[in-house]
Design an enzyme around this catalytic site. Sequence first.
Site, PDB file in Angstrom:
ATOM      1  N   ASP A  69      12.958  -6.736  26.341  1.00 38.20           N
ATOM      2  CA  ASP A  69      12.201  -7.973  26.120  1.00 38.20           C
ATOM      3  C   ASP A  69      11.323  -8.335  27.328  1.00 38.20           C
ATOM      4  OD1 ASP A  69      13.905  -8.137  23.830  1.00 38.20           O
ATOM      5  OD2 ASP A  69      15.381  -9.271  24.999  1.00 38.20           O
ATOM      6  N   GLU A  84      10.627 -12.339  15.356  1.00 38.92           N
ATOM      7  CA  GLU A  84      11.001 -12.813  16.702  1.00 38.92           C
ATOM      8  C   GLU A  84       9.972 -12.298  17.706  1.00 38.92           C
ATOM      9  OE1 GLU A  84      14.924 -11.159  17.310  1.00 38.92           O
ATOM     10  OE2 GLU A  84      14.187  -9.122  17.455  1.00 38.92           O
TER      11      GLU A  84
HETATM   12  O1  FUB Z   1      17.478  -9.130  23.648  1.00 43.04           O
HETATM   13  C1  FUB Z   1      18.094  -9.937  22.664  1.00 43.04           C
HETATM   14  C2  FUB Z   1      17.202 -10.115  21.488  1.00 43.04           C
HETATM   15  O2  FUB Z   1      16.835  -8.843  20.956  1.00 43.04           O
HETATM   16  C3  FUB Z   1      15.878 -10.758  21.800  1.00 43.04           C
HETATM   17  O3  FUB Z   1      15.943 -12.133  22.005  1.00 43.04           O
HETATM   18  C4  FUB Z   1      15.108 -10.333  20.607  1.00 43.04           C
HETATM   19  O4  FUB Z   1      13.732 -10.539  20.690  1.00 43.04           O
HETATM   20  C5  FUB Z   1      15.499  -8.882  20.496  1.00 43.04           C
HETATM   21  O5  FUB Z   1      14.724  -8.059  21.345  1.00 43.04           O
END
Ligand code: FUB
Length: 325
Positions: A17, A227
């Site tokens: 991320d 997301e």
């Molecule tokens: O790293 C945890 C979660 O996985 C993140 O918040 C999401 O975007 C995904 O990459």
Amino acid sequence: MASDDKQPLITNIYTADPSAHVFNGKLYIYPSHDRETDIKFNDNGDQYDMVDYHVFSLSSIDGPVTDHGVALTATDVPWVSKQMWAPDAATKNGKYYLYFPARDSEGVFRIGVAVGDKPEGPFTPQPAPIKGSYSIDPASFVDDDGQGYLYFGGIWGGQLQHWAEGKFNIELHRETGEPTEGPALMPCVAKLTDDMLEFKEPVQAVPILDENGEPIAASDHDRRFFEAAWMHKYNGKYYFSYSTGDTHYLCYAIGDSPLGPFTYGGRILEPVKGWTTHHSICEFQGKWYLFHHDASLSGGVDHLRCVKARELFYDSEGKIHTTPQ
Ligand code: FUB
């Protein structure tokens, strides 16, 4: 469009991320810090059980990469119970702000902010999450007029589907994780106060529209928001980019205002090794780069990921490509 043929940028720990920014001429990367756990994999993402953040910097895209060590840890934040997920950072008024999501004592994701004097921290957390914040994956953006914005949201384990009119309701979309008909759930944005610590106005939805000006449909899993919100500005236009989650694409949409609406523009990256895909886009030393992750460093373990970088290119219409135009 490319997938995962590059070498990891960071190899000393597992990272994911990546939120990249240029501060004082240097490139800083604010990633999640993945770690091994015994937690069973599930669609809620419980296996992503991170407890701290490291900050990394580079003077040139070819490295070397400096790991500045732990910048913030869960035990320093009174309201956090677990799962420090994807962070981001911003600067304003000579201070640096680290935005991060985590579950509170009730198991509900909230977004916190911690303040530092240097881009690499250390950061001192505010004692409570940002009032009115929820869900995951905060991405900050300070526009040329100095106004700060915070984009956020994520469905399924990110809990966005459980929120309506500022209230958390675990029964909302409990079975499906998201609406199955009508418009897709849209990401969220809020203007930040001048001190960057709170929301100045109520949270708004970020409209992502199709080529006919209609909201992207819930059934359109190749294009709907899942997301990993990110905002960057190129040539006077605002680019909102995101992950499609279960279809594993990074996509973008273009608008004339930081609040949107944004019209779907295309894909940036095809699926990579590992379930999640998440990124940032940043200009550094005259070139544009995509920072993202895959699970290649761990041989494909979904929650043990590594950050990578690749150059991006724009065509004359402002479309994004991973090969020179
Ligand atoms: O790293 C945890 C979660 O996985 C993140 O918040 C999401 O975007 C995904 O990459």
